[in-house]
Write an enzyme that holds these catalytic residues in place. Structure first.
Site, PDB file in Angstrom:
ATOM      1  N   SER A   1      53.353 -23.607 -35.596  1.00 56.09           N
ATOM      2  CA  SER A   1      52.367 -23.069 -36.539  1.00 56.09           C
ATOM      3  C   SER A   1      52.821 -23.361 -37.969  1.00 56.09           C
ATOM      4  O   SER A   1      54.024 -23.339 -38.266  1.00 56.09           O
ATOM      5  CB  SER A   1      52.264 -21.552 -36.325  1.00 56.09           C
ATOM      6  OG  SER A   1      50.979 -21.081 -36.651  1.00 56.09           O
TER       7      SER A   1
ATOM      8  N   TYR B   1      42.041 -17.541 -48.388  1.00 59.57           N
ATOM      9  CA  TYR B   1      42.145 -18.665 -49.318  1.00 59.57           C
ATOM     10  C   TYR B   1      40.732 -19.083 -49.768  1.00 59.57           C
ATOM     11  O   TYR B   1      39.735 -18.516 -49.350  1.00 59.57           O
ATOM     12  CB  TYR B   1      42.903 -19.826 -48.657  1.00 59.57           C
ATOM     13  CG  TYR B   1      44.403 -19.598 -48.634  1.00 59.57           C
ATOM     14  CD1 TYR B   1      44.936 -18.452 -48.066  1.00 59.57           C
ATOM     15  CD2 TYR B   1      45.273 -20.512 -49.190  1.00 59.57           C
ATOM     16  CE1 TYR B   1      46.300 -18.231 -48.059  1.00 59.57           C
ATOM     17  CE2 TYR B   1      46.647 -20.298 -49.183  1.00 59.57           C
ATOM     18  CZ  TYR B   1      47.153 -19.156 -48.616  1.00 59.57           C
ATOM     19  OH  TYR B   1      48.495 -18.938 -48.606  1.00 59.57           O
TER      20      TYR B   1
ATOM     21  N   GLY C   1      54.485 -19.340 -34.220  1.00 62.05           N
ATOM     22  CA  GLY C   1      55.052 -19.189 -35.551  1.00 62.05           C
ATOM     23  C   GLY C   1      56.449 -18.591 -35.535  1.00 62.05           C
ATOM     24  O   GLY C   1      57.449 -19.296 -35.326  1.00 62.05           O
TER      25      GLY C   1
HETATM   26  C1  LIG Z   1      57.003 -17.228 -43.152  1.00 59.71           C
HETATM   27  C2  LIG Z   1      55.570 -17.477 -42.768  1.00 59.71           C
HETATM   28  C3  LIG Z   1      54.825 -18.417 -43.455  1.00 59.71           C
HETATM   29  C4  LIG Z   1      53.503 -18.688 -43.089  1.00 59.71           C
HETATM   30  N1  LIG Z   1      52.831 -19.683 -43.720  1.00 59.71           N
HETATM   31  C5  LIG Z   1      51.611 -20.073 -43.263  1.00 59.71           C
HETATM   32  C6  LIG Z   1      50.992 -21.246 -43.765  1.00 59.71           C
HETATM   33  O1  LIG Z   1      51.549 -22.003 -44.555  1.00 59.71           O
HETATM   34  N2  LIG Z   1      49.751 -21.548 -43.284  1.00 59.71           N
HETATM   35  C7  LIG Z   1      49.126 -20.775 -42.331  1.00 59.71           C
HETATM   36  O2  LIG Z   1      48.000 -21.089 -41.939  1.00 59.71           O
HETATM   37  N3  LIG Z   1      49.726 -19.682 -41.814  1.00 59.71           N
HETATM   38  C8  LIG Z   1      50.955 -19.344 -42.222  1.00 59.71           C
HETATM   39  N4  LIG Z   1      51.607 -18.307 -41.619  1.00 59.71           N
HETATM   40  C9  LIG Z   1      51.012 -17.694 -40.413  1.00 59.71           C
HETATM   41  C10 LIG Z   1      51.570 -18.383 -39.138  1.00 59.71           C
HETATM   42  O3  LIG Z   1      51.220 -19.752 -39.085  1.00 59.71           O
HETATM   43  C11 LIG Z   1      51.054 -17.697 -37.859  1.00 59.71           C
HETATM   44  O4  LIG Z   1      49.668 -17.944 -37.727  1.00 59.71           O
HETATM   45  C12 LIG Z   1      51.296 -16.199 -37.843  1.00 59.71           C
HETATM   46  O5  LIG Z   1      52.631 -15.898 -38.218  1.00 59.71           O
HETATM   47  C13 LIG Z   1      51.010 -15.596 -36.464  1.00 59.71           C
HETATM   48  O6  LIG Z   1      51.720 -16.280 -35.456  1.00 59.71           O
HETATM   49  P1  LIG Z   1      53.171 -15.768 -34.920  1.00 59.71           P
HETATM   50  O7  LIG Z   1      52.993 -14.332 -34.511  1.00 59.71           O
HETATM   51  O8  LIG Z   1      53.463 -16.688 -33.754  1.00 59.71           O
HETATM   52  O9  LIG Z   1      54.135 -15.893 -36.055  1.00 59.71           O
HETATM   53  C14 LIG Z   1      52.911 -17.981 -42.008  1.00 59.71           C
HETATM   54  C15 LIG Z   1      53.656 -17.020 -41.330  1.00 59.71           C
HETATM   55  C16 LIG Z   1      54.962 -16.776 -41.674  1.00 59.71           C
HETATM   56  C17 LIG Z   1      55.763 -15.762 -40.889  1.00 59.71           C
END
Ligand SMILES: Cc1cc2nc3c(=O)[nH]c(=O)nc-3n(C[C@H](O)[C@H](O)[C@H](O)COP(=O)(O)O)c2cc1C
Length: 367
Positions: A36, A198, A337
């Site tokens: 992600s 956004y 992520g």
């Molecule tokens: C440190 C961090 C940075 C993130 N940056 C982005 C990003 O650049 N673009 C985006 O669409 N989502 C971003 N997210 C969201 C993640 O891509 C993901 O969708 C979200 O954390 C849920 O998934 P997870 O529970 O597997 O982490 C970010 C999340 C984290 C923790």
């Protein structure tokens, strides 16, 4: 878990697993478990990837994911969230991205990049400094004036200036240029952060778009900018390469974007050349409820699959069995992520099987 309530609207292919390849346009991704996009806030002073990005993405590319989606990358300086965001508007940036995309390919994954247009969620601090993401950085301190559909601030950030028709044209041109630059840098798939409050989301939602001109008002007016964004990306991105949009399918709040609105948006985006919907919700305003259950957003997927649009989502996946519950019954692919921030080899571990058939040969003596 929400994923069990998502009724499939097309028969699941019993042979499809999270580790089965998937084809989007002319691109074949070796599996359906993808990194992600996650901002690292570690660009150099000109917005280019650094050694940190090479180490971070290189490890995860070697860790068995079918695609590495590089973090949200700005299309113009005033569309960054912070001064440490990556960008794709200059030749210096294209050169450094080329090295990063080449590294990801050379260790066995597919390089993709997510473009971003922050709008009112712009000009704030990085998470680990004294300002943080809810505090504005003023122009005198190295920040800039945020732009948005309407002069409505996000949380404690600066009040944005309402975009003129010229501003809108300029940002659409920036998006087309960034898509072209992403191709020149060697990325094989293009993403867009169209969710999380956004600019795309700001124009779409009546909670952030209070314009009375052609770019606001009823759903047709509020769709005008999002659909123009997709057209601009497609104009700069080759027809043989896929375009993946992380879009909000509900604001989870009264008066916001509804799943019915999203169905219209997604059908129109598919006609304009979007190849996969990465389902997201909420996050337009701080009061919006945050999905916390594993893969909670997958409950919306059947609506879009019914339209023939492949889907992915992300959210709190930490265990291999969650992959198998979601793919292919609910979604076609998953973005992972935080589990992969903790462990670059998460996908290899989740895959199981004989290490010598799955892990890089350089590591076989570890088993
Ligand atoms: C440190 C961090 C940075 C993130 N940056 C982005 C990003 O650049 N673009 C985006 O669409 N989502 C971003 N997210 C969201 C993640 O891509 C993901 O969708 C979200 O954390 C849920 O998934 P997870 O529970 O597997 O982490 C970010 C999340 C984290 C923790």
């Amino acid at each position: 878990m929400a994923i069990t309530s998502a009724a499939p609207d097309r028969p699941a292919d019993a042979k499809t697993t999270p580790w089965t390849s998937i084809r989007l346009r002319e691109l074949t991704l070796p599996n359906r478990v993808w990194l992600s996009p996650m901002c690292q806030y570690s660009a150099d002073e000109y917005g280019a990837p650094t050694e940190w990005h090479l180490a971070h993405y290189g490890a995860r590319a070697a860790g068995g994911v079918g695609m590495v989606m590089v973090e949200c990358t700005a299309v113009a300086p005033d569309m960054r969230t912070t001064a440490r965001d990556l960008g794709l508007w200059s030749e210096h940036q294209v050169g450094a991205h080329r090295r990063l995309a080449g590294l990801i390919s050379s260790v066995g994954s597919v390089p993709a990049v997510q473009l971003g247009i922050a709008g009112r969620k712009s000009s704030h601090g990085v998470p680990w400094d004294n300002t943080g993401t809810r505090h504005p950085v003023a122009p005198a301190a190295g920040g800039w004036q945020p732009l948005a559909p309407s002069p409505l601030p996000f949380s404690g950030l600066a009040t944005p200036r309402s975009m003129t028709a010229d501003d809108i044209d300029r940002v659409l041109g920036d998006l087309e240029r960034a898509a072209r630059n992403a191709h020149r840098a060697g990325y094989q798939a293009l993403g867009l952060q169209a969710s999380n409050g956004y600019l795309f989301h700001q124009f779409l939602s009546p909670l952030a778009n209070q314009r009375t001109d052609a770019w606001g008002g009823d759903l047709e007016g509020r769709l005008r900018f999002p659909l123009a964004v997709v057209s601009a990306l497609r104009a700069g991105w080759p027809a043989e390469k896929p375009l993946l949009i992380r879009a909000p399918v509900s604001d989870l709040l009264d008066g916001g974007v509804t799943a019915d609105d999203a169905e219209i948006l997604v059908a129109r985006m598919a006609q304009l050349g979007v190849d996969l919907l990465d389902i997201n919700s909420g996050a337009l305003v701080p009061e919006a409820p945050r999905p916390t259950e594993p893969l909670e957003n997958a409950r919306f997927a059947h609506r879009f699959r019914r339209l023939g649009v492949p889907t992915a989502t992300s959210g709190s996946v930490t265990e291999a069995h969650q992959l198998h519950r979601a793919i292919p019954e609910s979604v076609d692919a998953l973005f992972i992520g935080r589990a992969m921030l903790r462990d670059p080899y998460w996908a290899l571990r989740a895959r199981g099987g004989r290490p010598t058939e799955v892990w890089p040969k350089q590591y076989h003596r570890a088993f």
